[in-house]
Design a protein around this motif. Structure first.
Motif, PDB file in Angstrom:
ATOM      1  N   PHE A 436      49.305  51.511  43.043  1.00 52.55           N
ATOM      2  CA  PHE A 436      49.755  50.223  42.494  1.00 52.55           C
ATOM      3  C   PHE A 436      50.487  49.422  43.567  1.00 52.55           C
ATOM      4  CE2 PHE A 436      53.269  47.831  40.387  1.00 52.55           C
ATOM      5  CZ  PHE A 436      52.482  46.788  39.919  1.00 52.55           C
ATOM      6  N   ASN A 439      47.856  47.914  45.598  1.00 50.97           N
ATOM      7  CA  ASN A 439      47.215  46.843  44.815  1.00 50.97           C
ATOM      8  C   ASN A 439      48.070  45.586  44.862  1.00 50.97           C
ATOM      9  OD1 ASN A 439      46.150  49.045  42.104  1.00 50.97           O
ATOM     10  ND2 ASN A 439      45.076  48.456  43.963  1.00 50.97           N
ATOM     11  N   ARG A 441      49.827  44.525  47.045  1.00 51.76           N
ATOM     12  CA  ARG A 441      49.778  43.818  48.335  1.00 51.76           C
ATOM     13  C   ARG A 441      48.376  43.273  48.594  1.00 51.76           C
ATOM     14  NH1 ARG A 441      54.436  43.922  46.972  1.00 51.76           N
ATOM     15  NH2 ARG A 441      56.074  45.029  48.109  1.00 51.76           N
TER      16      ARG A 441
ATOM     17  N   ALA B  48      53.196  41.998  37.133  1.00 52.72           N
ATOM     18  CA  ALA B  48      52.422  42.423  38.308  1.00 52.72           C
ATOM     19  C   ALA B  48      51.241  43.308  37.929  1.00 52.72           C
ATOM     20  CB  ALA B  48      53.324  43.160  39.290  1.00 52.72           C
ATOM     21  N   GLY B  49      51.220  43.789  36.659  1.00 54.57           N
ATOM     22  CA  GLY B  49      50.066  44.565  36.199  1.00 54.57           C
ATOM     23  C   GLY B  49      50.160  46.046  36.476  1.00 54.57           C
ATOM     24  N   LYS B  50      51.348  46.616  36.476  1.00 58.10           N
ATOM     25  CA  LYS B  50      51.463  48.048  36.729  1.00 58.10           C
ATOM     26  C   LYS B  50      50.836  48.844  35.585  1.00 58.10           C
ATOM     27  CE  LYS B  50      54.566  51.813  37.601  1.00 58.10           C
ATOM     28  NZ  LYS B  50      55.434  52.327  38.607  1.00 58.10           N
ATOM     29  N   PRO B  51      49.954  49.799  35.917  1.00 59.01           N
ATOM     30  CA  PRO B  51      49.333  50.618  34.874  1.00 59.01           C
ATOM     31  C   PRO B  51      50.399  51.311  34.028  1.00 59.01           C
ATOM     32  CG  PRO B  51      48.316  51.067  37.005  1.00 59.01           C
ATOM     33  CD  PRO B  51      49.499  50.186  37.268  1.00 59.01           C
ATOM     34  N   LYS B  71      43.246  41.979  37.271  1.00 58.35           N
ATOM     35  CA  LYS B  71      43.598  43.262  37.899  1.00 58.35           C
ATOM     36  C   LYS B  71      44.803  43.050  38.815  1.00 58.35           C
ATOM     37  CE  LYS B  71      39.401  44.484  39.569  1.00 58.35           C
ATOM     38  NZ  LYS B  71      38.376  45.312  40.183  1.00 58.35           N
ATOM     39  N   PRO B  72      45.589  44.084  39.039  1.00 62.18           N
ATOM     40  CA  PRO B  72      46.784  43.925  39.875  1.00 62.18           C
ATOM     41  C   PRO B  72      46.489  43.293  41.237  1.00 62.18           C
ATOM     42  CG  PRO B  72      46.670  46.153  38.995  1.00 62.18           C
ATOM     43  CD  PRO B  72      45.437  45.450  38.537  1.00 62.18           C
ATOM     44  N   GLU B  73      45.373  43.756  41.887  1.00 64.03           N
ATOM     45  CA  GLU B  73      45.103  43.204  43.215  1.00 64.03           C
ATOM     46  C   GLU B  73      44.688  41.739  43.134  1.00 64.03           C
ATOM     47  OE1 GLU B  73      43.586  45.794  41.798  1.00 64.03           O
ATOM     48  OE2 GLU B  73      41.494  46.050  42.464  1.00 64.03           O
ATOM     49  N   ALA B  76      47.796  39.736  42.953  1.00 68.72           N
ATOM     50  CA  ALA B  76      48.399  39.632  44.287  1.00 68.72           C
ATOM     51  C   ALA B  76      47.657  38.595  45.114  1.00 68.72           C
ATOM     52  CB  ALA B  76      48.365  40.993  44.985  1.00 68.72           C
ATOM     53  N   ARG B  77      46.310  38.628  45.007  1.00 66.85           N
ATOM     54  CA  ARG B  77      45.514  37.685  45.795  1.00 66.85           C
ATOM     55  C   ARG B  77      45.724  36.257  45.320  1.00 66.85           C
ATOM     56  NH1 ARG B  77      40.183  41.629  45.755  1.00 66.85           N
ATOM     57  NH2 ARG B  77      41.155  43.236  47.047  1.00 66.85           N
ATOM     58  N   VAL B  80      50.779  36.243  43.403  1.00 65.85           N
ATOM     59  CA  VAL B  80      51.907  36.865  42.709  1.00 65.85           C
ATOM     60  C   VAL B  80      52.386  38.048  43.543  1.00 65.85           C
ATOM     61  CG1 VAL B  80      52.676  38.074  40.636  1.00 65.85           C
ATOM     62  CG2 VAL B  80      51.026  36.187  40.455  1.00 65.85           C
ATOM     63  N   PHE B  81      53.644  38.025  43.930  1.00 66.78           N
ATOM     64  CA  PHE B  81      54.189  39.096  44.757  1.00 66.78           C
ATOM     65  C   PHE B  81      55.330  39.759  44.017  1.00 66.78           C
ATOM     66  CE2 PHE B  81      57.267  40.764  47.776  1.00 66.78           C
ATOM     67  CZ  PHE B  81      56.482  41.429  48.699  1.00 66.78           C
ATOM     68  N   LEU B  82      55.350  41.085  44.055  1.00 66.58           N
ATOM     69  CA  LEU B  82      56.462  41.814  43.449  1.00 66.58           C
ATOM     70  C   LEU B  82      57.207  42.559  44.548  1.00 66.58           C
ATOM     71  CD1 LEU B  82      58.090  43.046  41.072  1.00 66.58           C
ATOM     72  CD2 LEU B  82      56.323  44.812  40.907  1.00 66.58           C
ATOM     73  N   GLY B 102      46.323  43.982  53.673  1.00 66.09           N
ATOM     74  CA  GLY B 102      46.692  43.190  52.503  1.00 66.09           C
ATOM     75  C   GLY B 102      46.523  41.702  52.772  1.00 66.09           C
ATOM     76  N   ALA B 105      42.900  40.813  52.877  1.00 68.99           N
ATOM     77  CA  ALA B 105      42.292  40.859  51.536  1.00 68.99           C
ATOM     78  C   ALA B 105      42.631  39.572  50.778  1.00 68.99           C
ATOM     79  CB  ALA B 105      42.784  42.086  50.781  1.00 68.99           C
ATOM     80  N   ILE B 106      43.866  39.139  50.905  1.00 70.28           N
ATOM     81  CA  ILE B 106      44.292  37.906  50.221  1.00 70.28           C
ATOM     82  C   ILE B 106      43.580  36.698  50.827  1.00 70.28           C
ATOM     83  CG2 ILE B 106      46.267  36.366  49.875  1.00 70.28           C
ATOM     84  CD1 ILE B 106      48.001  38.974  49.692  1.00 70.28           C
TER      85      ILE B 106
END
Lengths: 485, 256
Positions: A436, A439, A441, B48-51, B71-73, B76-77, B80-82, B102, B105-106
């Motif tokens: 997670f 994810n 990041r 942030a979408g933590k399972p 989805k969490p990623e 982020a893309r 949204v940053f935690l 990271g 990917a973004i």
């Protein structure tokens, strides 16, 4: 169980890519094993008499072990007893007696290797790599022979070496792994059919990577190959083996023996990318990979380095070892072993320090996913005369999910007080929190895993020849691609 | 930018969030305060979408999109940053390589240029300076063996590199001494801009001396019980959370 946990737990084979069967007519030995089988194989290859006699001694020794039920049981692996009479010990694709060039190789076989990503046609070759392709029990093609011959290097199928260089074979065969070494080594000595033979003459630095590619095709066949590499004084060779097999429901046995010998100032670098069929997700089928690999640093200042990436096989039982006999000799073992599904691996090394100022280094990386079970077993032995022997051992485990296991069993036996031994170990777990975090990041779960796994394995991958480091990385990624994401 | 409407969420069988309503506009800094176990971290993780952190009802829209469906990623893309209260160690993965993966990917998802290691390194070195962490940390495994303070600064560094649109900071101040607190706060302030928003989760008023919020919300037992300006934080500092806490039917166990 949360979603990600489930994902982590269901990482299984995304499908074995090399599981096809080649449809080809084969010359097959009668099922079962007795003295006649051994004679049949030896006759098939028109072997010199010393070879047959050696095989027969090995067979009788093996039979004794079998009757005494002295099959190895100390490894941390579990499987039903193997019925050695319900197996085929020799299978070869039917071809002409002797091949003059690649044009005479059955196109079906060439296509097989093409599908496996190993082009045998020299013009399409990987730059700087000579290949010996072993299909079931025999070698079907060896590339770059002429180029190598210019340097006096012998690189050929074992059966051919027996015809053309019997004196070399007789001198070195069994000198590192005698037939009486263990149960599977005895079996191999009795029935081995082919393998690669390599001799690097004095002072020659082998200009090509030498590669042997092993393929099991025929059902219910065991593969018993034998590799013998001799590096004469001041020579160097880098050698790599790759393996794959079709997907079948029954288990198949692969019991190989590899012997390496280095004379003064010589170096052998031996790399393995093992991708035998591991069985399906329920643990049905797959190869039993019971292998004895050992090198002897016979000369002073010589070096033997084993690098292995073990991703396949239902069961792996393998301890590439080095006997450090020459003064100042160096032994190295770099290993990545991946177990997933229901795979089991019991692997490691033995470093036996005999000469003075001998050094050994062991880097073992075990990755377990699914229900995989991974054991590192290693022995560092320092003999009384091995003054100033040094060993560094690091065995790390990476657990993916919570159903898998990792075990570390290091043994140390020191009989010289000047020895210095270091041991490091750590275990980490790829859990949903870690995934997670990645994810969050911006990384997908699969990218995160491959980043973590590559990071974990990088010390070992750096030791692989460049072309194969890329292949090994992809192989691991492919193997861990699953129901994730 | 962010709109939370009547959000209920559970962890396992336990309901933690019981009807959250919150609107955050671009350029704003919102401080979310509350006693331990009030649901602050749960809200951060749900966003942030933590399972395992499951929204049971309600709606969250982010830049007009349904955030909870992503989805969490992908969150982020989308910017949204935690910043984690307890940053996770990723052994064997070098921080600079992790961040470049990271970052790329973004950027890839947005159709922007991906940076090669050299270009990325140049950018990273500049951000390292701004955040004031030891550059050698970027060559070490992510958070592996980092001190508590280094982990917190590393979260700020990652934020500075990934340049999020909405930063959710979960107790970026916990466990920091005054100096570290000041550098972390500086890093946060540098992110402030008319296009970006910050949701700052904290237990103590202390950090709000450095990061001045536009709004302060008090979260008690899974609900926002009071909202106000920055002076509300001072009120809490002086009087504690007690007066906001209503008599409860039963004690609720919660992880956040």
């Amino acid at each position: 169980m949360t979603t990600a946990n489930k994902e982590v737990n269901t990482i299984a084979s995304q499908g074995y890519k090399y599981g096809f069967v080649t449809d080809i007519e084969a010359d097959v030995a009668p099922r079962g094993l007795n003295e006649d089988t051994v004679r049949w194989i030896s006759a098939k290859k028109s072997e010199p008499d010393f070879m047959l006699q050696w095989r027969l001694k090995a067979f009788r020794y093996w039979e004794k072990l079998l009757q005494g039920q002295e099959t190895p049981s100390w490894a941390n692996v579990h499987y039903p007893p193997i019925d050695y009479q319900n197996m085929i010990y020799y299978s070869a694709p039917k071809t002409k007696e002797k091949l003059e060039s690649l044009d005479q190789v059955d196109p079906e076989l060439l296509r097989t290797y093409e599908k496996l990503g190993i082009p045998l046609e020299e013009q399409k070759r990987l730059a700087g790599v000579a290949v010996d392709a072993i299909f079931d029990s025999v070698s079907i093609a060896t590339t770059f022979r002429e180029e190598l011959a210019k340097h006096g290097i012998v690189f050929c199928p074992f059966s051919e070496a027996l015809q053309e260089h019997p004196e070399l074979v007789q001198k070195y065969l069994g000198s590192v792994v005698p037939y009486s070494d263990n149960f599977y080594a005895a079996l191999n000595a009795a029935v081995f059919s082919d393998g690669s033979f390599c001799y690097i003459p004095k002072g020659v630095r082998c200009p090509l990577e030498l590669t042997t590619y092993f393929r099991i095709n025929t059902a219910e066949t065991g593969q018993f190959e034998r590799t013998l590499i001799i590096a004469d004084e001041g020579s160097y060779v880098s050698y790599l083996e790759g393996c794959s097999a079709p997907m079948r429901d029954e288990n198949q046995l692969h019991a190989a023996v590899v012997e390496l010998i280095t004379h003064d100032n010589a170096e052998i670098k031996y790399s393995t990318i093992q991708n035998w069929y591991p069985g399906n997700e329920e643990g049905k089928g797959g190869i039993y990979n019971f292998v004895t690999k050992r090198g002897k640093c016979q000369g002073k200042n010589s070096k033997i380095s084993w690098t292995q990436v073990e991703t396949g096989s239902a069961i792996t039982w393998k301890y590439p070892s080095v006997i450090l006999q020459g003064d100042n000799s160096v032994g190295e073992f770099y290993s990545v072993a991946l177990t997933k599904g229901y795979q089991q691996a019991d692997t490691g090394t033995k470093m036996t320090h005999i000469g003075k100022n001998t050094r050994s280094k062991i880097i073992s990386k075990a990755i377990s996913a699914g229900h995989g079970n991974n054991t590192y077993r290693g022995l560092v032995k320092v003999m009384p005369k091995a003054d100033n022997a040094r060993n560094f051992t690091q065995c790390d485990s990476l657990l993916i999910g919570d159903q898998c296991g990792a075990h570390t069993t290091p043994y140390v036996e020191v009989r010289n007080s000047t020895a210095q031994l270091e041991h490091e170990a750590f275990t980490s777990r790829v859990d949903e929190d870690m995934l997670f975090y990645c994810n969050q990041r911006g990384l997908s779960t699969e990218d995160a895993q491959s980043l973590i796994i590559n990071g974990f394995c990088k010390e070992v991958f750096q030791k692989l020849p460049f072309e194969f480091a890329v292949e090994a990385t992809r192989l691991l990624e492919l193997n861990l691609e699953g129901a994730v994401g | 930018m962010l709109e939370i409407r009547n959000l209920y969420a559970s962890v396992g069988e336990v309901e933690i969030l019981k009807g959250i309503n919150l609107k955050v506009k671009a350029g704003e800094v919102h401080a979310l305060m509350g006693p331990n176990g009030s649901g602050k971290s749960t809200l951060a993780f749900v966003l942030a979408g933590k399972p395992g952190y499951v929204a049971t009802s309600g709606k969250v829209t982010y830049q007009g999109e349904d955030l909870l469906g992503m989805k969490p990623e992908d969150r982020a893309r989308a910017g949204v940053f935690l910043s984690f209260q307890h940053p996770v160690e990723v052994p064997g993965v070098r921080l600079d390589q992790f961040l470049r993966a990271g970052f790329n990917a973004i950027h890839k998802s947005k159709g922007l240029e991906e940076l090669d290691p050299l270009k990325f390194d140049r950018m990273l070195r500049q951000r390292v300076k701004v955040v004031g962490i030891d550059p050698a940390l970027t060559k070490r495994s992510v958070n592996d063996g980092f001190s508590g303070g280094e982990k917190k600064r590393n979260e700020v560094l990652q934020m500075a590199v990934l340049e999020p649109t909405l930063a959710i900071l979960d107790e970026p101040d916990s466990g920091l001494d005054v100096d570290a607190l000041r550098t972390v706060a500086q890093g946060i302030n540098q992110l402030r801009s008319p296009e970006k928003a910050i949701l700052l989760v904290t237990h103590y008023q202390r950090i709000l001396n450095y990061v001045i919020p536009d709004f302060v919300h008090v979260l008690v037992d899974g609900r926002i019980v009071k909202s106000g300006g920055k002076e509300l934080a001072l009120e809490i500092e002086a009087e504690g959370y007690e007066k906001f806490e209503q008599p409860q039917e039963e004690a609720i166990q919660s992880p956040g």
